[in-house]
Design an enzyme around this catalytic site. Structure first.
Site, mmCIF file in Angstrom:
data_model
loop_
_atom_site.group_PDB
_atom_site.id
_atom_site.type_symbol
_atom_site.label_atom_id
_atom_site.label_comp_id
_atom_site.label_asym_id
_atom_site.label_seq_id
_atom_site.Cartn_x
_atom_site.Cartn_y
_atom_site.Cartn_z
ATOM 1 N N LYS A 71 16.426 -1.617 24.192
ATOM 2 C CA LYS A 71 15.803 -2.266 25.357
ATOM 3 C C LYS A 71 16.382 -3.651 25.623
ATOM 4 O O LYS A 71 16.719 -3.986 26.763
ATOM 5 C CB LYS A 71 14.291 -2.313 25.148
ATOM 6 C CG LYS A 71 13.497 -2.991 26.258
ATOM 7 C CD LYS A 71 12.061 -2.532 26.282
ATOM 8 C CE LYS A 71 11.398 -2.560 24.924
ATOM 9 N NZ LYS A 71 11.270 -3.913 24.340
ATOM 10 N N THR A 73 19.239 -4.871 24.534
ATOM 11 C CA THR A 73 20.647 -4.685 24.879
ATOM 12 C C THR A 73 20.783 -4.327 26.352
ATOM 13 O O THR A 73 21.642 -4.873 27.064
ATOM 14 C CB THR A 73 21.262 -3.576 23.998
ATOM 15 O OG1 THR A 73 21.148 -3.949 22.629
ATOM 16 C CG2 THR A 73 22.720 -3.347 24.348
ATOM 17 N N ARG A 94 12.124 -12.745 25.009
ATOM 18 C CA ARG A 94 11.279 -13.342 23.981
ATOM 19 C C ARG A 94 12.143 -13.839 22.823
ATOM 20 O O ARG A 94 13.256 -13.371 22.607
ATOM 21 C CB ARG A 94 10.284 -12.314 23.448
ATOM 22 C CG ARG A 94 9.256 -11.865 24.478
ATOM 23 C CD ARG A 94 8.509 -10.643 23.985
ATOM 24 N NE ARG A 94 9.432 -9.539 23.771
ATOM 25 C CZ ARG A 94 9.214 -8.536 22.928
ATOM 26 N NH1 ARG A 94 8.114 -8.511 22.199
ATOM 27 N NH2 ARG A 94 10.092 -7.567 22.792
ATOM 28 N N LYS A 105 13.426 -4.314 11.287
ATOM 29 C CA LYS A 105 13.929 -4.161 12.652
ATOM 30 C C LYS A 105 15.275 -4.851 12.854
ATOM 31 O O LYS A 105 16.111 -4.431 13.644
ATOM 32 C CB LYS A 105 12.908 -4.715 13.645
ATOM 33 C CG LYS A 105 13.285 -4.520 15.104
ATOM 34 C CD LYS A 105 12.139 -4.985 15.999
ATOM 35 C CE LYS A 105 12.467 -4.779 17.472
ATOM 36 N NZ LYS A 105 13.501 -5.693 17.952
ATOM 37 N N ALA A 273 4.102 -6.949 21.116
ATOM 38 C CA ALA A 273 3.356 -6.173 22.112
ATOM 39 C C ALA A 273 2.378 -5.191 21.484
ATOM 40 O O ALA A 273 1.514 -4.662 22.172
ATOM 41 C CB ALA A 273 4.321 -5.420 23.019
ATOM 42 N N PHE A 301 8.145 -3.245 22.946
ATOM 43 C CA PHE A 301 7.883 -1.855 22.580
ATOM 44 C C PHE A 301 7.881 -0.950 23.814
ATOM 45 O O PHE A 301 8.562 -1.222 24.795
ATOM 46 C CB PHE A 301 6.599 -1.742 21.768
ATOM 47 C CG PHE A 301 6.679 -2.429 20.423
ATOM 48 C CD1 PHE A 301 7.692 -2.119 19.525
ATOM 49 C CD2 PHE A 301 5.766 -3.408 20.057
ATOM 50 C CE1 PHE A 301 7.780 -2.753 18.295
ATOM 51 C CE2 PHE A 301 5.849 -4.035 18.819
ATOM 52 C CZ PHE A 301 6.865 -3.714 17.942
ATOM 53 N N PHE A 382 25.066 7.081 23.772
ATOM 54 C CA PHE A 382 25.715 7.101 22.462
ATOM 55 C C PHE A 382 26.897 8.073 22.519
ATOM 56 O O PHE A 382 26.897 9.026 23.321
ATOM 57 C CB PHE A 382 24.725 7.548 21.378
ATOM 58 C CG PHE A 382 23.803 6.455 20.911
ATOM 59 C CD1 PHE A 382 23.947 5.895 19.645
ATOM 60 C CD2 PHE A 382 22.797 5.970 21.732
ATOM 61 C CE1 PHE A 382 23.104 4.883 19.214
ATOM 62 C CE2 PHE A 382 21.943 4.962 21.308
ATOM 63 C CZ PHE A 382 22.104 4.414 20.037
ATOM 64 N N TRP A 410 26.398 -1.545 25.712
ATOM 65 C CA TRP A 410 26.660 -1.865 24.311
ATOM 66 C C TRP A 410 28.167 -1.895 24.056
ATOM 67 O O TRP A 410 28.669 -2.789 23.380
ATOM 68 C CB TRP A 410 25.994 -0.834 23.396
ATOM 69 C CG TRP A 410 26.083 -1.189 21.939
ATOM 70 C CD1 TRP A 410 25.178 -1.890 21.203
ATOM 71 C CD2 TRP A 410 27.154 -0.865 21.032
ATOM 72 N NE1 TRP A 410 25.615 -2.034 19.903
ATOM 73 C CE2 TRP A 410 26.820 -1.413 19.773
ATOM 74 C CE3 TRP A 410 28.346 -0.169 21.173
ATOM 75 C CZ2 TRP A 410 27.646 -1.284 18.658
ATOM 76 C CZ3 TRP A 410 29.179 -0.037 20.063
ATOM 77 C CH2 TRP A 410 28.827 -0.592 18.821
#
Length: 556
Positions: A71, A73, A94, A105, A273, A301, A382, A410
């Protein structure tokens, strides 16, 4: 293949004064933290009050999985891509908490060629905002216990203290403690505990405050305990708000950094969140709206948590109206929702993808049919994603009237997000009928049920334990008109993290209701959600190191 930190360390950053110049920020509003970071005085907004706002784009995601969604990224890459197609964009994110950075994480500055930099600073201490928030939180705790020790003029019941201490670390050992042991002069023994700093109400207050005056007013309203007569005791009654605000005066100012491609980025505030409202600061969002044609922000999230709170709490309080929503998904994550084990996610599996797709489609339906906002699905691609899998997602989304854009930010940075950026621009030019999931004049129970049934697709809410008594008390004290901040597992639409996909035939159990009067909402704790996480068996901290030249390694 380079790691995220290697990519970030190899980029040629622009001086932060040059980044500020792209936004026409006068130098008198900049407070430099070295060459690549600066705080921007919130008083700049007063000079910009007559300037028209840009478009507000919210990036959210499907329900998180161990496979990852990307998210942040996507948020960073979209902002870069908007600049690639000639739009003046600003990203607002954030700040990462040290807990997840050292836990499981990892960092929260994006990834690959769609990152904000300096990523090491952003992930480790940054400009000290979280430390200031923790200090203000713990000052209030110290003044509360000192008041009891010095005679307890406010008649506080030590068994009904609701304010906890805070530390920005995953430390399960501090969830439940006994303090005040020792001699009589060492305090009053009582059961206590710690929250992680991002879960502190001070964090929420800072993120929702407009200026110092508003900050002090909100801090003064924080309820810290109840008296023997069941009356709430506030920080204002303890005369703590002035000193707390003094600790927070610099933390209130948004932080300005940049993406790898030199796009201006505000990074400020960081509530989780799943246990808080999960949005960056209102001040940073407003600055991004005033200084750019497009303000791209994210909520934590999945859309059932961060996006719901962004829309029902932050937008309602601030009078914001989003222009478009991006829902991030990956083929891998959807196959995980379809029951595929993590080590099999690279194999084509249309059957599992079909089983997992309802999770994405339910989030899409919520954004369109509950909040009435236009959205696009961004597939964070991906290398092992098959064309058949990608087409299946596109076909199912088109059945709901929603377009899909492949995102390759990415690997390619902004260049890999052009199609997504063009769809976002198209959506932003359309009118929308944004609405909330519930009205504030509804009862607390009706608001809880509205979120559970409309957003989670549950059958309803059950109040368990002390929650029924707490609900009655909150309504008697006049807090019934506040919005609801649901604290729920991020791994499921339900309050049971094992129920992946789009579960049906379940109810939400609310075991605790407490008011965050300073932030301006009621927190409903569901299931087994905790406000102090723990470290995993192998913490990410074990891989992080620094050499004799100060170069950090192992940070994501």
């Amino acid at each position: 293949m380079y790691s995220d930190i290697e990519i970030a360390q190899s980029c040629q950053k622009e001086k932060i004064t040059d980044i500020a110049a792209k936004l026409d920020i006068p130098e008198e509003y900049l407070e430099l933290y070295g060459n690549y970071k600066a705080k921007v005085d919130y008083r700049l907004l007063k000079d910009l009050k007559n300037k028209k706002d840009g478009k507000l784009v919210l990036v959210t995601a499907i329900t998180p999985t161990p496979a990852g969604e990307g998210k942040t990224t996507t948020t960073v890459g979209l902002s870069d891509a908007l600049r690639k197609i000639g739009r003046k964009s600003v990203v607002a994110l954030r700040e990462p908490s040290l807990g997840p950075v050292f836990g499981i994480k990892g960092g929260a500055a994006g990834g690959g060629y769609a990152q904000v930099v300096p990523m090491e600073d952003i992930n480790l201490h940054f400009t000290g905002d979280f430390h200031a928030i923790g200090a203000a939180n713990n000052l209030l705790a110290a003044m509360l216990d000192n008041h009891i020790q010095q005679g307890n003029a406010l008649n506080i019941d030590p068994r009904r203290i609701t304010w906890k201490r805070a530390v920005d670390m995953n430390d399960r050992q501090l969830r439940n403690i006994i303090d005040g042991l020792g001699a009589r002069t060492d305090g009053t023994p009582r059961q206590d505990g710690f929250d992680i700093t991002v879960a502190s109400e001070v964090m929420a207050v800072l993120c929702l405050s407009a200026d110092i005056s508003d900050l002090k007013e909100r801090l003064s309203r924080i309820v810290v305990a109840y008296t023997y007569n069941n009356e709430p005791v506030t920080a204002g009654q303890l005369k703590a708000q002035g000193a707390m605000a003094a600790l927070l005066k610099d933390a209130l100012k948004p932080n300005l950094v940049q993406t790898l491609e030199g796009t201006p980025a505000f990074i400020h505030g960081g509530p989780f969140a799943n246990i808080a409202h999960g949005c960056n600061s209102l001040t940073a969002t407003r600055m991004a709206l005033k200084l750019g044609e497009y303000a791209v922000t994210e909520a934590g999230f999945g859309a059932d948590l961060g996006a719901e709170k962004f829309l029902d709490i932050k937008c309602r309080m601030a009078g914001l109206k989003p222009d478009a929503v991006v829902i991030v998904a990956t083929v891998r994550a959807l196959k995980h929702h379809g029951g595929v084990a993590k080590d099999k996610l690279n194999e084509e599996n249309l059957e599992a993808l079909e089983k997992g797709l309802p999770n994405l489609l339910q989030h899409v339906s919520n954004i369109r049919n509950v909040f009435h906002l236009p959205c696009v699905v961004a597939i964070n691609r991906f290398p092992n994603d098959s064309e058949a899998e990608l087409k299946l997602i596109e076909d199912r989304c088109k059945e709901l009237g929603v377009n899909v854009a492949l995102s390759e930010v990415w690997a390619k940075g902004g260049e890999g997000g052009k199609s997504l950026a063009e769809e976002v621009v198209r959506l932003c030019d359309q009118p929308n009928d944004f609405s909330y999931a519930y009205d504030l004049d509804m009862s607390i129970m009706d608001k809880l049920n509205a979120i559970a049934t409309k957003v989670y697709h549950a059958d309803g809410v059950d109040l368990v334990g002390s929650a029924p008594k707490q609900l009655r008390q909150l309504e008697e004290l006049g807090f019934g008109s506040l919005p609801i901040c649901m604290a729920k597992t991020q791994y499921s639409f339900s309050d049971d993290q094992t129920k992946t996909g789009a579960p049906k035939d379940f109810r939400i159990s609310v075991r605790n209701l407490k008011v965050s009067a300073g932030a301006g909402f009621i927190v409903a704790l569901t299931g087994e959600i905790m406000t102090m996480p723990g470290l995993p068996k192998v913490p990410a901290a074990e891989k992080i190191d620094v050499d004799e030249n100060g170069v950090i390694t192992g940070l994501f």
